[in-house]
Design an enzyme around this catalytic site. Structure first.
Site, mmCIF file in Angstrom:
data_model
loop_
_atom_site.group_PDB
_atom_site.id
_atom_site.type_symbol
_atom_site.label_atom_id
_atom_site.label_comp_id
_atom_site.label_asym_id
_atom_site.label_seq_id
_atom_site.Cartn_x
_atom_site.Cartn_y
_atom_site.Cartn_z
ATOM 1 N N LYS A 269 0.861 -1.193 0.000
ATOM 2 C CA LYS A 269 0.000 0.000 0.000
ATOM 3 C C LYS A 269 0.895 1.239 0.000
ATOM 4 O O LYS A 269 1.751 1.379 0.869
ATOM 5 C CB LYS A 269 -0.885 0.010 1.248
ATOM 6 C CG LYS A 269 -1.993 -1.025 1.218
ATOM 7 C CD LYS A 269 -2.845 -0.950 2.475
ATOM 8 C CE LYS A 269 -3.850 -2.083 2.554
ATOM 9 N NZ LYS A 269 -4.967 -1.955 1.600
ATOM 10 N N ARG A 344 -9.695 -12.367 1.509
ATOM 11 C CA ARG A 344 -10.502 -13.437 0.909
ATOM 12 C C ARG A 344 -9.747 -14.766 0.906
ATOM 13 O O ARG A 344 -10.378 -15.828 0.869
ATOM 14 C CB ARG A 344 -10.922 -13.029 -0.506
ATOM 15 C CG ARG A 344 -9.794 -12.932 -1.492
ATOM 16 C CD ARG A 344 -10.165 -12.123 -2.716
ATOM 17 N NE ARG A 344 -10.395 -10.711 -2.377
ATOM 18 C CZ ARG A 344 -10.679 -9.749 -3.264
ATOM 19 N NH1 ARG A 344 -10.787 -10.049 -4.538
ATOM 20 N NH2 ARG A 344 -10.869 -8.503 -2.890
HETATM 21 ZN ZN LIG Z 1 -5.384 -5.888 1.797
#
Ligand SMILES: [Zn+2]
Length: 510
Positions: A269, A344
């Site tokens: 990120k 997920r």
């Molecule tokens: Zn993530």
């Protein structure tokens, strides 16, 4: 757990028998005022026209001499909802606290008979508790007594006070687990917090922290955890929580995403998007919070089983990368699309374990709860996204859960799983069975919060349990990325404890 203990009164006349030191009057001040306070409010309004328009403390002949008028705005509009009551009660509670009150009495008035206000008094109490809550690190640094001085509260309503407090205990636990910084609430510390929270309770806590066992049983989860393992205090674990009902008729089975810190992994990120990612454990926190309420209320007929995946998505030489193919617990071979779509992956393993054990429980319903996608926050704003599978639709599982959210101040919106979502994650060659994600932000991807549910369905083996199968399994994916923290401020916003109130309202009888 020092949240305000609740005393419920049938009417205001009973207040004289208690030592309340403020009255929080919450409602629409343009409607008829309650007889006990009408003269006080009118007198105050002559001195200050803001009374009834903004939240104010007005000295009055009420318990404690403090009348705090907190307007909700109009409640009879087509788009009014019960959170207006929660917000006004929260503002009033903060004024009371700052004014020096220690035992306020909450009075809610003028609720419309129609619309989602049947539980507004309960929501007002929780709204006050939410506003008065202080973060775990702050309490540990300064002491709970100093930071949360209001330890008792009254409420004029016909409600079950014990039920309301059991839900608040769950919400408080969820806020602690979601909100706390990544070292204090590392994966192992998260597990320890749960062991303490459920000690001497009917909930059984099992912590799986053996790395070899995790590699064998939770391979997708361990791909995410791979670069965290070298740092002992950052190591992952799975916590299994189980409540067995005395006369079970139904079983709720939860997979909770507990990413205790999300760097994004090798798909790091950047541009400041990492701040706040200690809150990426809000799904596991919300599930644990609901089970805290279950532990206190001990439902007769509902089993609850949860698997919480607690993992730090670190970056390092061992980090997993896009293009890898990893075989999950289900046997499905997953092609990694982006390492920041990590939640997920662990949910797929957790759901797969729940799928296998579902056969031995009464009427199982499966849920995954997660701060999963920026797309959910973008498309739903502050609402939770609920996405049911085929059996959940056929068995009418979705509407009552949505309805409970409306009534209990924890609102959600329903999204639908579509064939395009399955098409999006399809295998491109025989090298793998499913793609975890495209390689771009969900917020700029069409159906960015719906397609991950298709991935979960395939990667957990739940596509073998549709309406056309021998053993249909209702499954609802719950994305709280927009609703998990106040104001969508992931670094500083207070955790909302969603979806504790929705599940409590839906499944725990009062
Ligand atoms: Zn993530």
């Amino acid at each position: 757990m020092a949240f305000p203990r609740l005393t419920v009164l049938d009417d205001f006349a009973q207040a004289a028998a208690h030592d309340f030191d403020a009255v929080l009057l919450v409602g629409d001040f343009n409607q008829t005022l309650p007889a006990d306070f009408s003269a006080h409010v009118k007198r105050a309004k002559r001195l200050d026209q803001r009374v009834g328009h903004s939240a104010l403390l007005v000295p009055s002949e009420v318990p404690g001499g403090r009348l705090i008028c907190a307007p909700t705005g109009a409640l009879d509009s087509d788009y009014a909802d019960v959170r207006q009551v929660a917000e006004a009660a929260g503002v009033a509670a903060k004024i009371a606290e700052q004014a020096g009150a220690r035992k306020p009495l909450l009075v809610v008035f003028g609720l419309p008979a129609e619309g989602p206000f049947a539980q507004a008094e309960a929501v007002a109490y929780w709204g006050a508790c939410q506003a008065l809550y202080q973060p775990l690190e702050a309490r540990e640094a300064h002491g709970e007594e100093a930071l949360e001085p209001i330890t008792e509260m009254g409420l004029v309503a016909s409600v079950n006070g014990d039920w309301l407090m059991a839900i608040e205990a769950g919400k408080r636990l969820a806020r602690d687990l979601c909100g706390t910084e990544p070292e204090r609430m590392s994966a192992r510390n998260f597990a320890r917090y749960l062991q303490q929270a459920f000690a001497q309770s009917p909930v059984q806590v099992t912590v799986i922290d053996d790395i070899e066992q995790l590699r064998r049983d939770y391979p997708l989860l361990m791909a995410v955890a791979r670069s965290s393992v070298q740092v002992e205090r950052h190591r992952p674990c799975v916590v299994r929580l189980e409540y067995k009902a005395p006369a079970a008729e139904k079983t709720l089975m939860f997979a909770g995403k507990g990413i205790v810190y999300d760097t994004g992994g090798a798909d790091l990120k950047i541009n400041g998007h990492m701040a706040g990612m200690s809150r990426d454990k809000g799904g596991a926190a919300g599930v644990a919070g609901f089970i805290k309420s279950v532990a206190l209320l001990r439902p007769e007929t509902i089993n609850v089983v949860a698997e919480l995946g607690l993992v730090r998505n670190s970056i390092g030489a061992e980090a997993f990368v896009a293009d890898e193919i990893i075989t999950g617990h289900s046997g499905v071979r997953v092609r990694i699309g982006n390492t920041d779509a990590e939640g997920r992956l662990l949910l797929a393993d957790l759901l797969s374990h729940l799928r296998v054990s579902a056969a031995s429980y009464a009427n199982p319903e499966l849920f995954s709860v997660a701060t999963l996608t920026g797309h959910a926050a973008l498309s739903k704003g502050p609402y939770t996204a609920l996405i049911p599978n085929g059996p959940a639709r056929v068995n009418d599982c979705i509407e009552p859960l949505w309805q409970a959210g409306e009534l209990y101040g924890d609102p959600s919106e329903i999204s639908w799983s579509r064939r395009e979502d399955f098409q999006f994650v399809r295998a491109r060659t025989r090298a793998d069975d499913v793609l975890s994600s495209n390689n771009g932000p969900s917020a700029t991807t069409k159906r960015g919060h719906q397609f991950p549910m298709a991935f979960l369905t395939i990667a957990a083996g739940l596509d073998q349990h549709g309406n056309n199968s021998q053993q249909p399994l209702p499954y609802i994916h719950v994305d709280i990325a927009g609703s998990g923290v106040e104001g969508g401020d992931w670094q500083h916003g207070k955790p909302t404890a969603t979806p504790v109130a929705s599940f409590a309202g839906r499944y725990l009888s009062r």
